[in-house]
Enzyme design. Sequence first.
Site, PDB file in Angstrom:
ATOM      1  N   GLU A   1       2.359  -0.244   4.806  1.00 12.16           N
ATOM      2  CA  GLU A   1       3.064   0.075   3.565  1.00 12.16           C
ATOM      3  C   GLU A   1       2.930  -1.049   2.541  1.00 12.16           C
ATOM      4  O   GLU A   1       2.827  -0.798   1.327  1.00 12.16           O
ATOM      5  CB  GLU A   1       4.548   0.331   3.860  1.00 12.16           C
ATOM      6  CG  GLU A   1       4.841   1.592   4.629  1.00 12.16           C
ATOM      7  CD  GLU A   1       4.676   2.837   3.792  1.00 12.16           C
ATOM      8  OE1 GLU A   1       3.528   3.162   3.417  1.00 12.16           O
ATOM      9  OE2 GLU A   1       5.699   3.494   3.525  1.00 12.16           O
TER      10      GLU A   1
ATOM     11  N   THR B   1       3.023   5.347  -6.343  1.00 10.30           N
ATOM     12  CA  THR B   1       4.232   4.720  -5.797  1.00 10.30           C
ATOM     13  C   THR B   1       4.572   3.420  -6.508  1.00 10.30           C
ATOM     14  O   THR B   1       5.738   3.133  -6.803  1.00 10.30           O
ATOM     15  CB  THR B   1       4.073   4.458  -4.288  1.00 10.30           C
ATOM     16  OG1 THR B   1       3.766   5.694  -3.629  1.00 10.30           O
ATOM     17  CG2 THR B   1       5.345   3.882  -3.701  1.00 10.30           C
TER      18      THR B   1
END
Length: 311
Positions: free
Chosen positions: A131, A184
């Site tokens: 991530e 994101t």
Amino acid sequence: MDSIRVFAPATVANVACGFDIFGFAVTSPGDIITLTRRDEPGVVITDIIGDGGRLPREADRNTAGIAIQTYLRHIKRTDVGVEAVLQKQMPLGSGLGSSAASAVAGVYAINELLGRPLTTRQLIPFAMEGERIACGSAHADNVGPSLLGGFVVIRSYSPLDVIRINTPATLFCTLVHPDIEVNTKDARFILKNEVSLKNTITQMGNVAGLIAGLMSPDYDLISRSLVDVIIEPVRSILIPEFNEVKQAAVDNGALGCSISGSGPSMFALSRDAETAERVGAAMQQAFLSVGITSEAYVSEINREGPKVILK
């Protein structure tokens, strides 16, 4: 074992009021990785299917690759060599935990291939490194539920404290992904660094209420608590027809509706499968009214997490 194939599920992060601390897994979509032993040490990504050539093939720049590398360094097995083929089964930048699913599939597969030297829970930090590569933040609200299954709470990041809670057996999720993309990093960039005391108190009440409602179970309390007064008002501007889609979900029986992760996907929770299907059709129709096509997925909460796929 010389080769293994693993599926890791998509996830809904934030779950309205729980920014960076709530997440749950769904049954579909998800990503699949195939790992095969090789004679030379190191991780080599030989192919990625379904990404349109957009994802990096270099292992140290790929979410699955970096998760595997970090894991191998931790267990002091840098002598191990694997080839990876990654099959993407969800859109990039979808808000469905795409990068997390790849990282989880990778680290779960290598742990299985090596005979499970670590527990599944111990794999969370390595998936989080994936991530970090993907969006610059090593958050666990996607990788946590993708690895552990079910609904999880990230109580703390320092030290990491991930808690899985019980949810109603008949709770169903509707996921609708409009055919647009939200990055994101951009979705995090637009967030405010400070929030008012009033909104903080409201959000804390909803967080507590949602957990209590899920564990009771109390569907009315779940419905009243699926409210986000901090993140949703800012991020919803990135999703065309957001308010209309949300209203369509509620009008058709959803307990509540909000943004899945950083968007543009939206999720709704319902008391049963029939309602969840109806809600999905209504949400898709609301997007289509302004010319936006979409994909819909309906499932129970996935309590299993990743799984080995037998060839």
